[in-house]
Design an enzyme around this catalytic site. Structure first.
Site, PDB file in Angstrom:
ATOM      1  N   LYS A  97      35.366  52.244  42.110  1.00  0.00           N
ATOM      2  CA  LYS A  97      35.105  51.247  43.148  1.00  0.00           C
ATOM      3  C   LYS A  97      35.473  51.885  44.484  1.00  0.00           C
ATOM      4  O   LYS A  97      36.634  52.228  44.720  1.00  0.00           O
ATOM      5  CB  LYS A  97      35.956  49.987  42.913  1.00  0.00           C
ATOM      6  CG  LYS A  97      35.980  49.053  44.128  1.00  0.00           C
ATOM      7  CD  LYS A  97      36.846  47.829  43.909  1.00  0.00           C
ATOM      8  CE  LYS A  97      37.205  47.182  45.237  1.00  0.00           C
ATOM      9  NZ  LYS A  97      38.003  45.961  45.074  1.00  0.00           N
ATOM     10  N   GLY A 158      42.588  39.012  49.331  1.00  0.00           N
ATOM     11  CA  GLY A 158      43.851  38.288  49.136  1.00  0.00           C
ATOM     12  C   GLY A 158      43.965  36.972  49.874  1.00  0.00           C
ATOM     13  O   GLY A 158      45.018  36.340  49.851  1.00  0.00           O
ATOM     14  N   ALA A 184      36.542  40.078  46.313  1.00  0.00           N
ATOM     15  CA  ALA A 184      37.499  39.692  47.366  1.00  0.00           C
ATOM     16  C   ALA A 184      37.252  38.283  47.915  1.00  0.00           C
ATOM     17  O   ALA A 184      36.116  37.879  48.164  1.00  0.00           O
ATOM     18  CB  ALA A 184      37.512  40.673  48.532  1.00  0.00           C
ATOM     19  N   GLY A 185      38.350  37.567  48.083  1.00  0.00           N
ATOM     20  CA  GLY A 185      38.308  36.262  48.721  1.00  0.00           C
ATOM     21  C   GLY A 185      38.154  35.083  47.784  1.00  0.00           C
ATOM     22  O   GLY A 185      38.433  33.948  48.160  1.00  0.00           O
ATOM     23  N   ASN A 206      41.171  39.164  41.589  1.00  0.00           N
ATOM     24  CA  ASN A 206      42.517  39.687  41.338  1.00  0.00           C
ATOM     25  C   ASN A 206      43.575  38.694  41.806  1.00  0.00           C
ATOM     26  O   ASN A 206      44.210  38.021  41.003  1.00  0.00           O
ATOM     27  CB  ASN A 206      42.689  41.050  42.020  1.00  0.00           C
ATOM     28  CG  ASN A 206      44.020  41.708  41.684  1.00  0.00           C
ATOM     29  OD1 ASN A 206      44.903  41.110  41.081  1.00  0.00           O
ATOM     30  ND2 ASN A 206      44.185  42.945  42.048  1.00  0.00           N
ATOM     31  N   THR A 207      43.734  38.568  43.137  1.00  0.00           N
ATOM     32  CA  THR A 207      44.822  37.766  43.697  1.00  0.00           C
ATOM     33  C   THR A 207      44.883  36.349  43.117  1.00  0.00           C
ATOM     34  O   THR A 207      45.961  35.854  42.767  1.00  0.00           O
ATOM     35  CB  THR A 207      44.670  37.680  45.233  1.00  0.00           C
ATOM     36  OG1 THR A 207      44.683  39.007  45.753  1.00  0.00           O
ATOM     37  CG2 THR A 207      45.812  36.895  45.862  1.00  0.00           C
TER      38      THR A 207
END
Lengths: 257, 66
Positions: A97, A158, A184-185, A206-207
Site C-alpha cells: 500500500k 483516524g 481512511a476516515g 483500522n482506527t
C-alpha cells in the site's frame, strides 16, 4: 456466492481490508481479523528498537492472510520505493500500500509522488495499492501505471468522520476500471455500508475497529455492514423521489362507493 | 570495531557475519529486513556479509499500521 473481489490476481470473498495499528493489545489483533473475516491486512515498517524490544506484529497475523505493508513515513516516491523493497525483503510478499505523506496536520497523501511510486513499484513487480486523495486524473494515472486498485480517502486518517468525499469517490467508481477501495476516515459500520452501496469494491478500516470499546465485536459489525452494503449495491436501490408514492394500493378503500 | 545500527553506534568484539549478528540480537525467528550500507539484502545473503568497521545497518521490522 460467486461475487468475489478480484484484486492482484486473487479472488477474495471478503471486501473488508483491516489495519493493525492502535489496537489496545497485540493479542486482540488475530481475534479482530477473524471476526472481520479479512483476507488482506495492513501493517507498517519501523526500525527495530534494541532498547525496548517489542514483538513483531507479523507474529499476530494469521498465515493465510495476504500481508499489505504500507509505506507510511515516506515523503517522496523514492522513500516509498525503499520501504516497499524492505518489506519484500522481509518476506511478506509482493503487495504494497503506497502512502506518501508530507502534510502532518491532515495526513493527506501527495498524489503526484504516489503516481511516481506506483509507476516504479509496478515496474518492480509489486501488486500496488495506492492511498490517494480522490482526484479523477490522479486515479486515471495510477490505474494506467498498473495499480491493482485505487484507494481514495473517505476523510483524513483516524478521524472517523465517514465518507466526506462521497461525490468524488462516486466519480472514481464510474470512471476508473480498477477496483476502488475506500481507505481512511470510515468511522462506523454505516459509513462502510454507505461506501459499498455506491459500488466501491472494498473498504479498508483500522482506527474505527482498533479504538472501539470492543474491537472484536466492532470488527464483526463492520464485516456485516460491508456485506450488507455490497448486497444492496448488487440488488440495485430503488429510485429517489421528491413526492410520496403510496406503497399500498390507492383503490378499494372501505368507504368507497 | 564500531558499526552503526539504526542510527546508533554499536561495538563488535569479534568478526561476525550478518546472520550471526541477527542471531545475537534474538531476531532470527522474526521477519526483519536489513539494509546494509544502503543496499537492501535478501536473507539468503546475510551469511555472506562479514561486518567491518564503519558499516551502517538499518534493521526493520513490522509494527501495527493502517
Amino acid at each position: 456466492m460467486t461475487d468475489k473481489l478480484e484484486l492482484g490476481g486473487e479472488k477474495l470473498a471478503s471486501r473488508l481490508l483491516m489495519g493493525t495499528g492502535k489496537f489496545p493489545s497485540k493479542e486482540i489483533i488475530p481475534q479482530a481479523i477473524k471476526a472481520a473475516d479479512s483476507q488482506v491486512v495492513t501493517m507498517a515498517l519501523r526500525r527495530v528498537d534494541f532498547d525496548s524490544p517489542a514483538e513483531n506484529v507479523i507474529n499476530y497475523i494469521p498465515e493465510e492472510v495476504i500481508l499489505l505493508p504500507n509505506t507510511s513515513g515516506a515523503r517522496t516516491a523514492e522513500e516509498a520505493v525503499r520501504i516497499a523493497k524492505l518489506a519484500r525483503a522481509a518476506g511478506c510478499g509482493d503487495w504494497v500500500k503506497i502512502e506518501v505523506i508530507s502534510d502532518h496536520k491532515y495526513l493527506l497523501p501527495d498524489n503526484q509522488e504516489t503516481i511516481r511510486a506506483t509507476e516504479i513499484l509496478v515496474e518492480e513487480g509489486f501488486v500496488v495499492l495506492p492511498y490517494m486523495s480522490p482526484d479523477l486524473m490522479a486515479a486515471k494515472k495510477m490505474a494506467a501505471a498498473g495499480a491493482a486498485a485505487v484507494m481514495p480517502l473517505g476523510a483524513p486518517i483516524g478521524t472517523n468522520k465517514g465518507l466526506r468525499t462521497q461525490d468524488l469517490v462516486e466519480i472514481l467508481v464510474e470512471e476508473i476500471e480498477v477496483p476502488i477501495i475506500v481507505d481512511a476516515g470510515i468511522g462506523k459500520p454505516s459509513h462502510a455500508a454507505q461506501a459499498m452501496e455506491l459500488g466501491v469494491e472494498a473498504v479498508l478500516v483500522n482506527t474505527a475497529i482498533a479504538t472501539a470499546d470492543d474491537p472484536v465485536r466492532m470488527a464483526k459489525a463492520f464485516a456485516q455492514a460491508v456485506e450488507a452494503g455490497r448486497e444492496a449495491y448488487l440488488a440495485g436501490a430503488g429510485p429517489v423521489r421528491d413526492y410520496a408514492e403510496a406503497s399500498s394500493p390507492l383503490t378499494g378503500f372501505l368507504e368507497e362507493g | 570495531m564500531e558499526i552503526t545500527v539504526n542510527g546508533k553506534p554499536e561495538l563488535l568484539n569479534r568478526e561476525i557475519n550478518l546472520e550471526e549478528f541477527i542471531d545475537d540480537k534474538g531476531l532470527s525467528d522474526s521477519k526483519v529486513a536489513i539494509e546494509y550500507n544502503g543496499e537492501i539484502l535478501q536473507p539468503a545473503e546475510w551469511q555472506e556479509v562479514v561486518l567491518t568497521a564503519g558499516d551502517v545497518l538499518e534493521i526493520i521490522k513490522f509494527v501495527g499500521g493502517g
